[in-house]
Design a protein around this motif. Structure first.
Motif, PDB file in Angstrom:
ATOM      1  N   GLY A 170      45.425  24.550  28.652  1.00 11.34           N
ATOM      2  CA  GLY A 170      44.334  25.028  29.476  1.00 11.34           C
ATOM      3  C   GLY A 170      44.775  25.988  30.546  1.00 11.34           C
ATOM      4  O   GLY A 170      45.961  26.293  30.702  1.00 11.34           O
ATOM      5  N   ASP A 171      43.805  26.473  31.292  1.00 16.49           N
ATOM      6  CA  ASP A 171      44.079  27.371  32.391  1.00 16.49           C
ATOM      7  C   ASP A 171      43.038  27.157  33.484  1.00 16.49           C
ATOM      8  O   ASP A 171      42.124  26.342  33.342  1.00 16.49           O
ATOM      9  N   ALA A 172      43.215  27.881  34.588  1.00 19.11           N
ATOM     10  CA  ALA A 172      42.276  27.806  35.701  1.00 19.11           C
ATOM     11  C   ALA A 172      41.947  29.221  36.153  1.00 19.11           C
ATOM     12  O   ALA A 172      42.820  30.089  36.208  1.00 19.11           O
ATOM     13  N   LYS A 173      40.679  29.441  36.444  1.00 19.80           N
ATOM     14  CA  LYS A 173      40.222  30.733  36.952  1.00 19.80           C
ATOM     15  C   LYS A 173      39.264  30.471  38.108  1.00 19.80           C
ATOM     16  O   LYS A 173      38.525  29.498  38.095  1.00 19.80           O
ATOM     17  N   GLU A 174      39.274  31.377  39.090  1.00 18.93           N
ATOM     18  CA  GLU A 174      38.381  31.180  40.219  1.00 18.93           C
ATOM     19  C   GLU A 174      37.956  32.521  40.795  1.00 18.93           C
ATOM     20  O   GLU A 174      38.556  33.569  40.502  1.00 18.93           O
TER      21      GLU A 174
END
Length: 357
Positions: A170-174
């Motif tokens: 997974g990854d994280a974006k904001e």
């Protein structure tokens, strides 16, 4: 904000003695006295009451905010009213935005604070394969968050209370908001053993935010209760042998967000990492998809192992009568030209969708 905290604030507000300035009382009285009278010949219309009530609340709110005499308790209440709408509607992901608008997400509102940063888990979406976690970052004492040069704004690890048989990538974006806060999502392709598939407890430990090490821990109940009602699962159990390998399509699930295909593959140990799949709909149109992943191998003896592969494709508007899975070796993909497609070695597995779970 929980109900207990809101009750305490409203109770404190009720105890405060806030005097309304004379200019405000006089201005309000003058405005009411100068309202035009309705002509007697026109009968009053029967209209729903709620729009007038809502309008009165809106006018009252504007008067209180604009008057300059908001009490400390009221100011605190107004500051802590949560943002309207889902974080998923603000992160630029159209699928998650649609899931939120359809009511297929949950809102745990879990909060952890460390190193001057308050992190709130605002939204969760889970359909059995995709697990998305929406969050909000709020700096304390009006200190701006450090802009991280890392590829991902968060560093984290996860665990499941009920089992250690999980795999994920997974990854994280904001995105930054004008008020100095950030909203974002942790997006996981998530696999868990079937006995815990529909309900489990996730331990999310965030270990760094924008490059600053800290400790933000969350316990999140995860459930398919909402998405299961909008999903359809088939168990075709179709088997195909090819090139010394055996493929069995065990499960196909159509959810509002993804199409998931579970394939059990028995191969020699030397070939267990040589796998690639292409999916086709009932009209043999190629299905768009994300990553495929394989489970830890199970030793079958005689140099053979069995691996469970999870294939992820985009959601389909209508459930087809069948799909087709093409299994091939990665190095045989070539450049993707028509000549390559004719020369590459692969096998096609036709999967009729008739046996529902």
């Amino acid at each position: 904000m929980n109900e207990k905290k809101m009750d305490e604030m409203l109770s404190r507000l009720g105890r405060e003695k806030t005097e309304v300035p004379d200019f405000f009382s006089k201005g309000l009285a003058d405005a009411l006295n100068n309202l035009p009278e309705l002509p007697a010949a026109i009968p009053p219309r029967k209209s729903p009451r709620w729009p007038y009530v809502a309008g009165a609340v809106a006018v009252t709110t504007l008067c209180v905010i604009g008057s300059g005499f908001v009490s400390p308790a009221m100011a605190q209440v107004l500051r802590e009213v949560p943002l309207i709408g889902s974080v998923f509607e603000k992160t630029g992901d159209p699928v998650l935005k649609d899931m939120s608008e359809r009511g297929l997400t949950s809102q745990p509102q879990k909060i952890a604070t460390d190193k001057g940063v308050e992190m709130t888990i605002t939204d969760v979406f889970y359909d059995g394969s995709r697990l998305a976690i929406g969050y909000k970052l709020k700096p304390q004492n009006n200190q701006p968050l450090k802009v991280s040069s890392d590829l991902m704004p968060l560093q984290w690890k996860i665990g499941v209370k009920e089992t250690d048989q999980i795999q994920w990538i997974g990854d994280a974006k904001e995105v930054a908001r004008d008020n100095g806060e950030y909203v974002g999502k942790i997006d996981l392709n998530f696999e868990i053993e079937e006995k815990s598939l529909e309900n489990f407890t996730l331990q999310l430990d965030v270990e760094a935010i924008h490059g600053v090490a800290g400790n933000w821990k969350f316990i999140l109940p995860i459930s398919m209760e909402k998405t299961a009602k909008a999903s359809t699962t088939f168990r075709p159990m179709v088997t195909k042998k090819w090139n010394g390998m055996t493929y069995t399509v065990e499960r196909v699930t159509f959810s509002p967000a993804t199409t998931q295909v579970i394939v059990k593959r028995t191969v020699s140990k030397e070939k267990m990492n040589d796998f690639y799949y292409i999916g086709y709909d009932e009209h043999m149109k190629r299905m768009s998809g994300g990553p495929s992943s394989g489970s830890a191998p199970k030793d079958e003896g005689n140099g053979m192992v069995t691996i469970t592969d999870t294939l992820k494709f985009a959601a389909m508007q209508d459930i087809p009568k069948q799909i087709t899975i093409e299994a091939l070796i990665p190095h045989q993909l070539g450049s993707g030209s028509k000549a390559d497609e004719k020369s590459r070695q692969s096998t096609f597995i036709t999967v009729p969708l008739t046996e529902k779970k």
